[in-house]
Design an enzyme around this catalytic site. Structure first.
Site, mmCIF file in Angstrom:
data_model
loop_
_atom_site.group_PDB
_atom_site.id
_atom_site.type_symbol
_atom_site.label_atom_id
_atom_site.label_comp_id
_atom_site.label_asym_id
_atom_site.label_seq_id
_atom_site.Cartn_x
_atom_site.Cartn_y
_atom_site.Cartn_z
ATOM 1 N N LYS A 218 -6.049 -28.905 76.311
ATOM 2 C CA LYS A 218 -4.638 -29.004 76.664
ATOM 3 C C LYS A 218 -4.401 -30.373 77.289
ATOM 4 O O LYS A 218 -4.985 -30.706 78.327
ATOM 5 C CB LYS A 218 -4.249 -27.898 77.639
ATOM 6 C CG LYS A 218 -2.793 -28.013 78.073
ATOM 7 C CD LYS A 218 -2.317 -26.796 78.828
ATOM 8 C CE LYS A 218 -0.879 -26.981 79.273
ATOM 9 N NZ LYS A 218 -0.374 -25.803 79.988
ATOM 10 N N LYS B 159 -3.427 -28.230 72.172
ATOM 11 C CA LYS B 159 -2.026 -28.303 72.562
ATOM 12 C C LYS B 159 -1.712 -29.676 73.111
ATOM 13 O O LYS B 159 -2.482 -30.152 73.941
ATOM 14 C CB LYS B 159 -1.805 -27.231 73.633
ATOM 15 C CG LYS B 159 -0.420 -27.189 74.219
ATOM 16 C CD LYS B 159 -0.374 -26.097 75.259
ATOM 17 C CE LYS B 159 0.992 -26.074 75.909
ATOM 18 N NZ LYS B 159 1.048 -25.102 76.974
#
Ligand code: PBG
Length: 338
Positions: A205, A260
């Site tokens: 992330k 992400k």
């Protein structure tokens, strides 16, 4: 495979000439099975609020969410990912609301699982909806820069994940980027007898500016203010580091692994799938959605064609599944034979 021949005996356009041969050589397909729909849930009843930076996305109360869930089931979308909108009164320095068994997330999970037992329910494990400072973890009161403490945060995340599992969540998804959280959560779930609760780790992330509209949607933007998440989310400049993050989460017992954001990070999706050979997911985040919506609203892009192309590109890069605010629209478009 390198070409063993040359023009004119080789003509790449031959196979592209007709629909049947294009279909026969198609390598990747997108189906509703690939999609996870992120939803924003509010307290109260009969409530819906538009999110201005995410046209088409609403924050809804549980009763209305059940209608959304019904649609997801009808369209064959396998799972929803829940994000709570917590009022100011529920936000504290220590994020205690995050593991309140009567809190918004546990109540939503119970309502969804009671009505649609076959629909997968994924909960986000991170403290940002619940902290008065908008960070994903607990901050060190002695540090003038407000450093997010790792090990103290792990204890809070373990309580939060257990609370979600006890409410019936099928998958808990730590999106906080603390070190060791997957292992700590797995141990807590197992000790509580929740050996079947899956962990979807937001392993890679990035500290991305594409999350802006999401922070508006959950109302954490104002709390975070000028703060940032650089001390725990990954530097967008890095790629090898993503591989190490996923490898650690494999070792700690995660079942599914997320990259992400999505479109600017297709190279990471590709590397994770190819090098680590694990179930790989990608999040087409709020800013990516907002960009497509804005261009479409101006008549600059064909929304349906571009959204489906972007989703297919995730599959081609190696994703096994995609979290996308387009999940229901895409499923509808595909059903209609787009
Ligand atoms: C925070 C969280 C974020 C998103 C999902 N969970 C934002 C952040 O890290 O600040 C972003 C999702 C999106 O932009 O669509 N735990």
């Amino acid at each position: 495979m390198r070409p063993t021949g040359a023009f004119p005996s080789i003509r790449m356009r031959r196979m592209r000439r007709d629909d049947f041969s294009r279909r026969l050589m198609r390598e990747h397909v997108l189906t509703a099975d690939d999609l996870i729909y992120p939803v924003f849930v509010l307290d109260g009843s009969a409530r819906s609020e538009a999110v201005p930076s995410m046209p088409g996305v609403e924050r809804v109360s549980i009763d209305r969410l059940l209608k959304v869930a019904e649609e997801a089931v009808a369209l064959g979308v396998p799972a929803l990912a829940l994000f709570p909108v917590i009022d100011a009164a529920g936000k504290t320095e220590g994020a205690e609301e995050a593991w309140n068994p009567d809190g918004l997330v546990p109540r939503t999970v119970q309502a969804l699982k009671a009505r649609f037992p076959e629909l997968g329910v994924i909960t986000d494990v991170a403290l940002d909806p619940y902290t008065s400072h908008g960070q994903d973890g607990l901050i060190d009161p002695a540090d003038p820069r407000g450093y997010v403490m790792n090990d103290e945060t792990l204890e809070a995340l373990a309580k939060q994940a257990l609370c979600h599992a006890q409410a019936g969540a099928d998958v808990v998804a730590p999106s906080d980027m603390m070190d060791g959280r997957v292992g700590r959560i797995r141990a807590e779930l197992d000790a509580g007898g929740h050996i079947h609760t899956r962990i979807l780790a937001y392993s890679a992330k990035y500290a991305s500016s594409f999350y802006g509209p999401f922070r508006d949607a959950v109302g954490s933007a104002g709390n975070l203010g000028k703060g940032n998440k650089y001390t725990y989310q990954m530097d967008p400049a890095n790629s090898d580091e993503a591989i190490r993050e996923v490898a650690l989460d494999i070792a700690e017992g995660a079942d599914m692994f997320m990259v992400k954001p999505g479109m600017p990070y297709l190279d990471i999706v590709r590397r994770v799938k190819q090098e680590l050979e694990v179930p790989t997911y990608v999040y087409q985040v709020s800013g990516e959605y907002a960009m497509l919506k804005a261009a479409a609203a101006n008549g600059w892009l064909d929304e349906k064609a571009c959204a489906l192309e972007a989703l297919l590109a995730f599959k081609r890069a190696g994703a096994d599944g995609i979290l996308t605010y387009y999940a229901l629209d895409a499923a509808r478009w595909m059903k209609a034979g787009a």
